[in-house]
Design a protein around this motif. Structure first.
Motif, PDB file in Angstrom:
ATOM      1  N   UNK A 286       0.836  -1.193   0.000  1.00  0.00           N
ATOM      2  CA  UNK A 286       0.000   0.000   0.000  1.00  0.00           C
ATOM      3  C   UNK A 286       0.874   1.248   0.000  1.00  0.00           C
ATOM      4  N   UNK A 287       0.257   2.408   0.174  1.00  0.00           N
ATOM      5  CA  UNK A 287       1.003   3.673   0.112  1.00  0.00           C
ATOM      6  C   UNK A 287       2.022   3.808   1.242  1.00  0.00           C
ATOM      7  N   UNK A 288       1.818   3.061   2.332  1.00  0.00           N
ATOM      8  CA  UNK A 288       2.752   3.083   3.462  1.00  0.00           C
ATOM      9  C   UNK A 288       3.766   1.949   3.371  1.00  0.00           C
ATOM     10  N   UNK A 289       3.820   1.316   2.177  1.00  0.00           N
ATOM     11  CA  UNK A 289       4.746   0.201   1.917  1.00  0.00           C
ATOM     12  C   UNK A 289       4.459  -1.008   2.809  1.00  0.00           C
ATOM     13  N   UNK A 290       3.234  -1.122   3.268  1.00  0.00           N
ATOM     14  CA  UNK A 290       2.828  -2.271   4.064  1.00  0.00           C
ATOM     15  C   UNK A 290       2.322  -3.362   3.125  1.00  0.00           C
ATOM     16  N   UNK A 291       2.831  -4.595   3.300  1.00  0.00           N
ATOM     17  CA  UNK A 291       2.429  -5.708   2.456  1.00  0.00           C
ATOM     18  C   UNK A 291       1.035  -6.200   2.832  1.00  0.00           C
ATOM     19  N   UNK A 292       0.207  -6.380   1.806  1.00  0.00           N
ATOM     20  CA  UNK A 292      -1.127  -6.938   1.991  1.00  0.00           C
ATOM     21  C   UNK A 292      -1.264  -8.174   1.100  1.00  0.00           C
ATOM     22  N   UNK A 293      -2.144  -9.070   1.501  1.00  0.00           N
ATOM     23  CA  UNK A 293      -2.341 -10.317   0.757  1.00  0.00           C
ATOM     24  C   UNK A 293      -3.449 -10.116  -0.274  1.00  0.00           C
ATOM     25  N   UNK A 294      -3.146 -10.448  -1.494  1.00  0.00           N
ATOM     26  CA  UNK A 294      -4.127 -10.358  -2.568  1.00  0.00           C
ATOM     27  C   UNK A 294      -4.240 -11.711  -3.260  1.00  0.00           C
ATOM     28  N   UNK A 295      -5.470 -12.170  -3.447  1.00  0.00           N
ATOM     29  CA  UNK A 295      -5.728 -13.468  -4.066  1.00  0.00           C
ATOM     30  C   UNK A 295      -6.589 -13.274  -5.306  1.00  0.00           C
ATOM     31  N   UNK A 296      -6.187 -13.901  -6.406  1.00  0.00           N
ATOM     32  CA  UNK A 296      -6.933 -13.801  -7.662  1.00  0.00           C
ATOM     33  C   UNK A 296      -7.256 -15.210  -8.141  1.00  0.00           C
ATOM     34  N   UNK A 297      -8.542 -15.435  -8.377  1.00  0.00           N
ATOM     35  CA  UNK A 297      -9.000 -16.727  -8.898  1.00  0.00           C
ATOM     36  C   UNK A 297      -9.348 -16.559 -10.377  1.00  0.00           C
ATOM     37  N   UNK A 298      -8.898 -17.500 -11.208  1.00  0.00           N
ATOM     38  CA  UNK A 298      -9.173 -17.425 -12.639  1.00  0.00           C
ATOM     39  C   UNK A 298      -9.375 -18.836 -13.201  1.00  0.00           C
ATOM     40  N   UNK A 299      -9.928 -18.911 -14.402  1.00  0.00           N
ATOM     41  CA  UNK A 299     -10.176 -20.216 -15.013  1.00  0.00           C
ATOM     42  C   UNK A 299      -9.161 -20.483 -16.109  1.00  0.00           C
ATOM     43  N   UNK A 300      -9.302 -21.628 -16.741  1.00  0.00           N
ATOM     44  CA  UNK A 300      -8.322 -22.053 -17.736  1.00  0.00           C
ATOM     45  C   UNK A 300      -8.381 -21.228 -19.018  1.00  0.00           C
ATOM     46  N   UNK A 301      -9.456 -20.434 -19.150  1.00  0.00           N
ATOM     47  CA  UNK A 301      -9.605 -19.577 -20.334  1.00  0.00           C
ATOM     48  C   UNK A 301      -9.225 -18.131 -20.024  1.00  0.00           C
ATOM     49  N   UNK A 302      -8.471 -17.910 -18.971  1.00  0.00           N
ATOM     50  CA  UNK A 302      -7.910 -16.640 -18.508  1.00  0.00           C
ATOM     51  C   UNK A 302      -8.941 -15.649 -17.985  1.00  0.00           C
ATOM     52  N   UNK A 303     -10.168 -16.110 -17.702  1.00  0.00           N
ATOM     53  CA  UNK A 303     -11.186 -15.230 -17.132  1.00  0.00           C
ATOM     54  C   UNK A 303     -10.942 -15.050 -15.633  1.00  0.00           C
ATOM     55  N   UNK A 304     -10.919 -13.809 -15.165  1.00  0.00           N
ATOM     56  CA  UNK A 304     -10.760 -13.523 -13.744  1.00  0.00           C
ATOM     57  C   UNK A 304     -12.107 -13.732 -13.051  1.00  0.00           C
ATOM     58  N   UNK A 305     -12.160 -14.658 -12.094  1.00  0.00           N
ATOM     59  CA  UNK A 305     -13.402 -15.000 -11.402  1.00  0.00           C
ATOM     60  C   UNK A 305     -13.545 -14.285 -10.068  1.00  0.00           C
ATOM     61  N   UNK A 306     -12.424 -13.990  -9.427  1.00  0.00           N
ATOM     62  CA  UNK A 306     -12.455 -13.349  -8.108  1.00  0.00           C
ATOM     63  C   UNK A 306     -11.136 -12.648  -7.876  1.00  0.00           C
ATOM     64  N   UNK A 307     -11.217 -11.433  -7.340  1.00  0.00           N
ATOM     65  CA  UNK A 307     -10.018 -10.646  -7.022  1.00  0.00           C
ATOM     66  C   UNK A 307     -10.233 -10.059  -5.634  1.00  0.00           C
ATOM     67  N   UNK A 308      -9.524 -10.601  -4.641  1.00  0.00           N
ATOM     68  CA  UNK A 308      -9.772 -10.261  -3.249  1.00  0.00           C
ATOM     69  C   UNK A 308      -8.518  -9.722  -2.583  1.00  0.00           C
ATOM     70  N   UNK A 309      -8.665  -8.625  -1.871  1.00  0.00           N
ATOM     71  CA  UNK A 309      -7.584  -8.084  -1.052  1.00  0.00           C
ATOM     72  C   UNK A 309      -7.912  -8.384   0.410  1.00  0.00           C
TER      73      UNK A 309
END
Length: 571
Positions: A286-309
């Motif tokens: 983030x702007x304070x250089x603090x690491x956050x966990x981000x998870x992205x779920x996608x399918x085999x056809x490169x479609x993004x199904x979920x993007x969660x911080x």
């Protein structure tokens, strides 16, 4: 009366929690050491891959060297980084610690179990090559291969393939030699490097992919159709671009997709899910250089199904993610505040929502590196532990439960035998039951025997088993990670009036199963909902017929043979 009740409750609580300790093993070495990967063996033990260092040089007093490089070669396996494999049982005992001496070895990356109980091990060498080892079940080196370009190479992951072979992914510095084909030499400074090997460690192909900037292969998984999904990064000055791509079995590109983002992100790991989709773990600052966990779920056809911080109070990162059979996920990594760094375990829903987190470690630096789901739904985890007032890393192995709490060291049969004797001391004294050393409980009170041909519990049996189960089941629940099965076995005497041999056997078989079922039902219905859900995982009813009939002076005691028994089987 109140005092007696209080003393009983204190005693009962002590029995339920006796002889347990955290499954956490810290292995101290003379110099820096760490574990990087973990797997479960076919016998239920777990093995961990890591490295240590040895800096004591051997003296060559009886040999003279005129070539300094020959001297360095002679001592290269005597000191420096060492590859090590540890094997641990469910009592947290180290069964084996094996150093594998490899010339030029620098650092291991990961390992893969072979069908013959051996290992593929991937890593790097001191002179910038990638390294693949094949060990047999006795941890003896049967094949090794150095590969890569003449400049710097780095392996980030080694995975098993369905055909028994393995695939490595990492980065390789471009050689830029004129005689090299551009597809082999690469496109930029550093390129994604992927290599495929057969089950006998023979190199099938090595290919590079990338841009004119620095590219790195972070992780790779094999999809259900055999294609390859790759997680990678491209580094441009102060920015990092995260990409996913799909390759054929032969390494040909199917599609390529950039994860466009305005934040500072770094790719960490990739997981194939049971629903055939994929999840990537990112570290986002983030702007304070603090690491956050981000998870992205996608399918085999490169479609993004979920993007969660997953926003956390302190800087956090998940180094590895694994999936339980029910679709929930566990992630392991680290969490860092102003004072120290702790190991982190997170439980996530199948929708990537944070359900629970736990922190582990002391007042210095601790971190989890890799996890594996075990056959009993516990989680084996490896990483780094640093003692207080120390600057040296130590190997660390832990077991977690599927709710991210620390698992307990498995009690042995003798421990359970002793605790059961304490738990049922009153019943044993009154000759209601006996407990055998194999954890079989036999009921010896004549009021607990069945009448000939009968299987329904009478009033005395119902009353006894109600009281009995309300002591036994909470005890088992308190040690649930160590209990494999609770067997309810029905027994009969050997006779059946006016029946031939076949009908005698079949009738007694049916009767013994009915006795087991009626007792099982009584124990089950006496519990609250949470205990009933637990019992569905361990209860097993069996009809033993007259195979274990009671003999006294070599003569069958028919009355005592008409009974049920209970057996506890540990993990």
């Amino acid at each position: 009366m109140k005092l007696k009740t209080l003393l009983f409750l204190v005693f009962y609580t002590l029995v339920l929690n006796a002889k347990t300790s955290d499954f956490s093993i810290i292995i101290h070495k003379p110099f820096n050491a760490a574990l990087v990967d973990i797997t479960q063996n076919y016998d239920g033990t777990i093995s961990a891959l890591g490295f240590t260092h040895t800096f004591k040089q051997a003296l060559h007093v009886n040999k003279t060297y005129t070539d300094p490089f020959a001297y360095l070669q002679s001592i290269s396996s005597k000191y420096g980084p060492k590859l090590e494999i540890l094997t641990v049982n469910n009592k947290a005992e180290i069964l084996q610690s094996k150093i594998i001496n490899i010339t030029k070895f620098a650092k291991p990356t990961s390992f893969v179990k072979t069908p013959t109980n051996g290992y593929f091990i991937g890593g790097d060498t001191m002179d910038g090559e990638q390294l693949l080892l094949l060990l047999n079940a006795d941890l003896k080196l049967i094949h090794y291969k150095y590969y890569g370009t003449k400049n710097h190479n780095k392996m980030n992951k080694l995975i098993a393939l369905k055909d028994g072979g393995v695939l490595s992914v990492g980065t390789s510095f471009t050689s830029r030699m004129m005689q090299d084909n551009i597809f082999q030499s690469g496109l930029g400074n550093n390129d994604i490097c992927i290599s495929k090997f057969t089950k006998d460690a023979r190199l099938v192909w090595t290919k590079k992919y990338g841009t004119q900037d620095d590219d790195e292969g972070i992780d790779v998984v094999e999809a259900n159709d055999g294609s390859l999904i790759v997680l990678s990064a491209t580094y441009q000055k102060d920015t990092t671009k995260v990409s996913i791509s799909r390759l054929t079995q032969n390494g040909d590109k199917v599609w390529f997709k950039n994860i466009v983002d305005k934040h500072t992100v770094h790719p960490v790991s990739l997981l194939k899910l049971r629903d055939h989709n994929f999840v990537i773990s990112l570290s986002q600052s983030d702007t304070m250089h603090k690491k956050q966990i981000r998870l992205i779920k996608f399918d085999i056809h490169q479609n993004i199904l979920k993007d969660t911080l997953i926003a956390t109070t302190y800087s956090s990162q998940l180094n590895d993610i694994e999936e339980f059979s029910d679709g929930t996920l566990i992630g392991v990594g680290f969490v860092q505040d102003n004072a120290n760094t702790d190991a982190l375990a997170m439980i996530l829903s199948n929708h990537l929502k944070l359900l629970k987190q736990e922190h582990y470690g002391d007042e210095n630096y601790d971190a989890f590196k890799k996890a594996t789901i075990l056959s009993n739904m516990q989680v084996g985890v490896v990483g780094i532990h640093t003692d207080n007032d120390s600057n040296e890393n130590n190997m660390w192995i832990v077991k977690l439960n599927n709710d991210a709490t620390m698992a307990q060291i498995a009690n042995n049969v003798q421990d359970f035998y002793t605790q059961l004797h304490q738990l049922f001391k009153k019943e044993i004294t009154k000759n209601k039951l006996v407990i055998k050393k194999d954890l079989t409980i036999e009921f010896i009170d004549e009021n607990l025997y069945f009448q000939a041909g009968k299987y329904h519990l009478n009033k005395k049996q119902k009353k006894f088993f109600d009281t009995f189960s309300k002591k036994l089941i909470p005890f088992l629940y308190a040690h649930k990670t160590q209990i494999k099965t609770l067997e309810i076995n029905g027994h009969t005497s050997s006779e059946w009036k006016n029946a031939d041999f076949s009908n005698n056997f079949l009738n007694n078989e049916e009767l013994s199963m009915k006795r087991a079922y009626e007792t099982l039902k009584a124990l089950f219905l006496a519990q609250d909902t949470s205990k009933q859900h637990y019992l569905t995982q361990i209860l097993k009813g069996s009809g033993i017929n007259y195979r274990n009939r009671i003999l006294i002076n070599k003569k069958e005691d028919k009355e005592k043979s008409r009974r049920v028994s209970i057996k506890i089987i540990l993990q």
